[in-house]
Scaffold this active site. Sequence first.
Site, short mmCIF file in Angstrom:
data_model
loop_
_atom_site.label_atom_id
_atom_site.label_comp_id
_atom_site.label_asym_id
_atom_site.label_seq_id
_atom_site.Cartn_x
_atom_site.Cartn_y
_atom_site.Cartn_z
N SER A 201 0.85 -1.18 0.00
CA SER A 201 0.00 0.00 0.00
C SER A 201 0.89 1.24 0.00
O SER A 201 2.12 1.13 0.06
CB SER A 201 -0.89 0.00 1.24
OG SER A 201 -0.07 0.22 2.37
N LYS A 202 0.25 2.37 -0.02
CA LYS A 202 0.99 3.64 -0.03
C LYS A 202 1.91 3.74 1.19
O LYS A 202 2.96 4.36 1.15
CB LYS A 202 0.00 4.81 -0.03
CG LYS A 202 -0.89 4.78 -1.28
CD LYS A 202 -1.06 6.15 -1.90
CE LYS A 202 -1.37 6.05 -3.37
NZ LYS A 202 -2.71 5.72 -3.74
#
Length: 414
Positions: A201-202
């Site tokens: 994920s980010k």
Amino acid sequence: MIKVRFAPSPTGIPHIGNTRTALFNYLYAKHNRGEFIVRIEDTDRKRVVKEAEQAIIDILDWLGLEWDGEIVHQSERLDLYKKYVQELLDKKVAHEREGAVWVRLPENKVYEWIDGVAGKKISFNGKDVDEFVILKSDGFPTYHLANVVDDHLMGITDVIRGEEWISSTPKHLYLYACFGWKPPVFAHLPVILGTDKSKLSKRHGAKSILDYRDEGYVKEALLNYMALLGWNPGGDNEQMSLAQMCKSFTLEKVNTANPIFDIKKLQWLNGVWIRTLKNDVLEKKLLEYYLKNKEMLTVLSNKTTKGLILDLAKTRMRTLADFEKLVSEKQLKRKYTKEERGIAEQLLVQLESDLSDEWTEESLIDSLRKFNKEKNISFKTIYFILTGKEQGLPLGELLRIYHKDFFIKNLKGE
Ligand code: GLU
């Protein structure tokens, strides 16, 4: 003929992991001289994010992943889906409830396929698959219905998508069977994990390709790195161009183990790519990157020194952003402290007497060594007062590019 599709939902700016799916589809299509199409799956209206589609297109454009034909939007094909929903209602496969249309898989019937990536049989029993909606009360179909109808109508031969869609595949197989259509090959790519082994994920530094572009990553390295996230063609050479990857890409060589996203490796590969780019290609990329940076544009337009600067800088750059740090006369510059000012004055006196007019790389370094020893001033400080910067190209190289005036100017604090 092989025909594959990249079918993103425009629900956010895709990160590098999502774009990998597009790349694998592209490589598979090109390897098999097939077609690669793009279909925007925008039927979940509440989740559509305005900027997402443009970002998806910009990413494919910038990477050079050309698609065939026009981009299709599912939101423009509502009547078509309704027709197929009606067919399932007529066949009593679907039923209406609370304004939505639902489908339930028959219990104790098995839905299975040989996965194109794992090469393994994956099966689900109908009773373990949740009942699902195919048409919502707002008149929009769900992903399951629109995806199957379009894959069939568009003649998609292979569905290459992330592993997170495996649980949807039995639903899709059932719909294919109800319509009496032949299902495509399903190939599920292992999900990319962050270094802590949770889904990428980010948070793990996974950004969009456009962010990496803005940070000075080159598309060659990003394409190469994305391909290595789950694909290993064998052999020791990890550096591959898009054309080379198209040539050797097969689904059999896609690993079943989850790849780990490692930003350090991407940085390393970016440096490798920058070093191997021909100077004219690198120059073009730098010109684009520094489009609004007057100082860098001047450096890049100086015909006498440009080639030398590119040669020197490229061995030390990991990103295009490093170029400015290395060669700028202004960047990272800070004012000298009083003490540094004093040192600068002393050094100037020494250099002028040691070197007179003839500044050679050798004589410069000799004189600096003497200064370091006799005055007990670190090379770090010497570098700083000569250049006004904490880091950059080595002094000998700066002398070759900018000549002695550059140092004298700095020593005088001009
Ligand atoms: N629209 C789905 C997505 O956002 C496509 C999944 C598939 O490829 O079937 O990833």
